[in-house]
Design an enzyme around this catalytic site. Structure first.
Site, short mmCIF file in Angstrom:
data_model
loop_
_atom_site.label_atom_id
_atom_site.label_comp_id
_atom_site.label_asym_id
_atom_site.label_seq_id
_atom_site.Cartn_x
_atom_site.Cartn_y
_atom_site.Cartn_z
N ASN A 191 0.86 -0.77 0.42
CA ASN A 191 0.11 -0.08 -0.32
C ASN A 191 0.42 1.49 -0.24
O ASN A 191 0.29 2.68 -1.01
CB ASN A 191 -1.12 0.32 1.60
N ASP A 226 -5.94 -7.60 6.17
CA ASP A 226 -4.99 -8.64 5.50
C ASP A 226 -5.76 -9.80 5.63
O ASP A 226 -4.82 -10.92 5.48
CB ASP A 226 -3.91 -8.13 4.88
#
Length: 259
Positions: A191, A226
């Protein structure tokens, strides 16, 4: 004469032979499939099974149980009920309002006019269309509430609900139940380096690879961030370890090419 809106399976329960033949002929000319019942008891049974006719025309006076009672019975049933038209005779003190209160959707007073019957059938067909649209909307809403919008997998709430069903079942049956919690390594770095759009694409690809490795009765969802949770009925510790390793290989063995 009004044109039809496509054929509908219609149950016809009419004890008078001549009236039944007239109605059956008219319905067939309007391209409807007709299911004949000779009694209220038979009609009630035929309307409470899977694949029952979607619309029913019931005479008030039927052998076994009468038309209003059939309406009461099918209204209380769990299956989707048909649209019901009750045929009434004022000279027999059959009050249409009482028929509606019994659960009929519409009442048609004898003598039956073919044009009026076709209009009532059109109303019934529109009602059925609306019911199908509402059912589809409810199903879509349930699916939306049950899944994670990013990955399309079950969300945390649905996973915990599934786990809450499987745990008592496993205890009751003395069967093993495997649970695997997996996370994606270095998602934060992805990210930070490439942006959240790429990170989201990674999560979607992981979800797709995990889904392809599942058995039909396994549960899989996004637990949060996640993390992915797998619920594996009938899978003991060693089996769960093997499943986890198979999932790991499915992710690690082929590089992800994201556009």
């Amino acid at each position: 004469m009004l044109k039809g809106r496509g054929h509908v399976r219609i149950l016809l329960a009419e004890p008078d032979t001549l009236s039944r033949r007239v109605l059956e002929t008219a319905l067939a000319q309007w391209n409807h499939q007709v299911v004949i019942c000779s009694s209220g008891t038979e009609a009630c049974q035929a309307l409470q099974i899977q694949g029952a006719p979607e619309l029913a025309i019931l005479d008030w006076t039927l052998p076994g149980i009468d038309g209003p009672q059939v309406c009461r019975e099918i209204t209380q049933a769990a299956l989707p009920r048909p649209y019901t038209i009750l045929l009434t005779s004022p000279d027999l003190q059959q009050d249409p309002l009482a028929g509606l209160e019994a659960g009929a959707d519409d009442c048609l007073v004898r003598p039956i006019d073919a044009g009026q019957l076709q209009v009532r059938l059109r109303v019934g067909q529109r009602w059925l269309e609306v019911q199908r649209e509402l059912a589809a909307a409810r199903d879509q809403l349930r699916r939306t509430e049950a899944v994670d919008p990013l990955t399309g997998l079950w969300n945390r709430a649905t996973l915990l609900e599934q786990l809450g069903r499987e745990l008592p079942r496993a205890r009751r049956e003395g069967a093993p139940l495997g649970v695997v919690l997996a996370d994606v390594d270095d998602l934060k770095e992805i990210n930070d380096s490439h942006g959240y759009g790429v990170g989201d694409a990674v999560l979607r690809e992981v979800a797709q690879r995990l889904r392809r490795s599942l058995r039909p009765y396994d549960g899989l969802g996004r637990y949060g961030g996640d993390e992915f949770l797998l619920v594996l009925p009938g899978c003991d510790f060693h089996g769960a370890v093997n499943v986890a390793e198979r999932f790991r290989i499915s992710i690690a063995s082929v590089p992800m090419k994201l556009e």
